[in-house]
Design a protein around this motif. Structure first.
Motif, short mmCIF file in Angstrom:
data_model
loop_
_atom_site.label_atom_id
_atom_site.label_comp_id
_atom_site.label_asym_id
_atom_site.label_seq_id
_atom_site.Cartn_x
_atom_site.Cartn_y
_atom_site.Cartn_z
N SER A 200 0.84 -1.19 0.00
CA SER A 200 0.00 0.00 0.00
C SER A 200 0.87 1.24 0.00
O SER A 200 2.05 1.20 0.34
CB SER A 200 -0.92 0.02 1.22
OG SER A 200 -1.79 -1.10 1.21
N GLY B 69 -4.01 1.36 -2.67
CA GLY B 69 -3.25 0.19 -3.10
C GLY B 69 -2.26 0.55 -4.19
O GLY B 69 -2.33 1.63 -4.80
N GLN B 70 -1.34 -0.38 -4.44
CA GLN B 70 -0.32 -0.14 -5.47
C GLN B 70 -0.94 0.20 -6.81
O GLN B 70 -0.46 1.09 -7.52
CB GLN B 70 0.54 -1.41 -5.62
CG GLN B 70 1.39 -1.75 -4.41
CD GLN B 70 2.79 -1.20 -4.53
OE1 GLN B 70 3.02 -0.21 -5.22
NE2 GLN B 70 3.73 -1.83 -3.85
N MET B 71 -2.02 -0.51 -7.16
CA MET B 71 -2.62 -0.33 -8.48
C MET B 71 -3.42 0.96 -8.59
O MET B 71 -3.84 1.33 -9.69
CB MET B 71 -3.53 -1.53 -8.80
CG MET B 71 -2.83 -2.87 -8.75
SD MET B 71 -1.46 -3.00 -9.91
CE MET B 71 -2.35 -2.97 -11.45
N GLU B 72 -3.65 1.64 -7.47
CA GLU B 72 -4.45 2.85 -7.49
C GLU B 72 -3.62 4.13 -7.51
O GLU B 72 -4.17 5.22 -7.60
CB GLU B 72 -5.38 2.88 -6.26
CG GLU B 72 -6.38 1.74 -6.24
CD GLU B 72 -7.10 1.63 -4.91
OE1 GLU B 72 -8.34 1.43 -4.92
OE2 GLU B 72 -6.44 1.74 -3.86
N ALA C 223 -1.53 5.37 -9.77
CA ALA C 223 -1.61 6.11 -11.04
C ALA C 223 -2.93 6.87 -11.15
O ALA C 223 -2.96 8.03 -11.59
CB ALA C 223 -1.44 5.15 -12.22
N LYS C 224 -4.02 6.22 -10.73
CA LYS C 224 -5.32 6.89 -10.81
C LYS C 224 -5.38 8.06 -9.84
O LYS C 224 -5.96 9.12 -10.16
CB LYS C 224 -6.44 5.88 -10.50
CG LYS C 224 -7.84 6.47 -10.69
CD LYS C 224 -8.92 5.42 -10.50
CE LYS C 224 -10.30 6.03 -10.73
NZ LYS C 224 -11.39 5.03 -10.56
#
Length: 299
Positions: free
Chosen positions: A216, A263-266, A268-269
């Motif tokens: 995170s 989270g890691q994937m969020e 960029a957003k």
């Protein structure tokens, strides 16, 4: 925190919530962690470190030195050092070392003795230092999560810290440094260098086992459009956000700092949302080792 009640709490994984008493299952599991962790340490010791003469600190490192110079089985040396150190710790530091530390003090050398004949998978010193360090780190991390220790020079370091005021980390480093320096003298300088690698890998692995791999991110955002950013994070990213009151160091103007955990994937957003709302916003994003709360893992 916002009304969605998803405030995050950064906490140590191996600490029970305040006020919660240990159940019998907790006690059994903590003892199992000591046994499992000790077995992993012993296995790593016999498969990687001992066969290659990598004495990366601690009583286990001393046992390798004794074995190389006097031919004494490492398990016997570990018992001979661990038990007196445990008794000294019990007498000088109190009963907090009690049963689980005694268990680790006894079972670790026992597992070392029982796995002494297992064939090492490699004679490559670098691989042995890395994988031995990883294995020992995993094992010790599990033991520490059981709120115990395997005794050894850690107890000696705590005694030195208690009665001399030397910082604990420095005391541990001094003892481990002496063991590694001795391996450079009695085994070879090259072995001492590999021992340093093993010790470094062990310390980093323990950190990972204790705190987890950072999956995170925590973001701090300073913007003149805080209200718009809060709305965007809450509704477009579906994450909680906290407003922190702050003052500019140069202007002394009152400002708000927004804190959000994603989270890691969020990531960029989140950055895309911030740029869309306020291209001039100041954003700090860093790793966080552990997050507990709604939307993240539970204790």
């Amino acid at each position: 925190m916002d009304s969605k009640n998803n405030e995050v709490k950064i906490s140590k994984r191996n600490r029970r919530p305040a006020g919660r008493k240990a159940t019998p299952l907790d006690v059994v599991w903590s003892f199992l962690q000591v046994i499992i962790g000790s077995f992993i340490v012993a296995l790593s010791f016999n498969l990687f470190l001992a066969p290659n003469g990598i004495a990366s600190g601690g009583v286990s490192g001393i046992s390798i030195l004794v074995h190389k110079t006097l031919g004494i089985t490492p398990a016997y040396t570990q018992w001979a050092l661990n038990i007196p150190l445990f008794l000294a710790g019990l007498f000088l530091l109190g009963k907090r070392f009690a049963l689980k530390t005694l268990l680790g003090t006894i079972v670790l050398p026992l597992f070392v003795l029982l796995t002494a004949d297992w064939s090492p998978p490699t004679d490559n010193m670098l691989l042995a230092a890395i994988y031995g360090g990883i294995g020992v780190g995993i094992g010790l991390g599990i033991v520490f999560r059981g709120r115990a220790s395997t005794g050894g020079l850690d107890l000696a370091a705590q005694i030195l810290h208690r009665y001399t005021g030397i910082p604990l980390g420095l005391a541990v480093a001094c003892f481990d440094g002496c063991v590694i320096a001795a391996s450079g003298i009695f085994i070879s300088p090259e072995a001492a260098l590999y021992a340093l690698i093993g010790l470094f890998v062990t310390s980093k692995t323990i950190d990972i086992i204790q705190s987890g791999i950072p999956l995170s991110k925590v973001a701090f955002i300073i913007s003149d459009h805080a209200d718009l950013l809060v709305n965007a994070i809450l509704h477009d990213l579906d994450r909680g956000v906290t407003r922190l009151d702050a003052h500019g160091g140069y202007t002394n103007e009152k400002r708000q700092v927004l804190m959000a955990v994603v989270g890691q994937m969020e990531v960029a957003k989140l950055k895309q949302l911030v740029r869309a709302v306020d291209p001039g916003a100041f954003v700090i994003i860093s790793n966080t080792a552990e997050v507990v709360g709604q939307g993240f893992k539970s204790e």
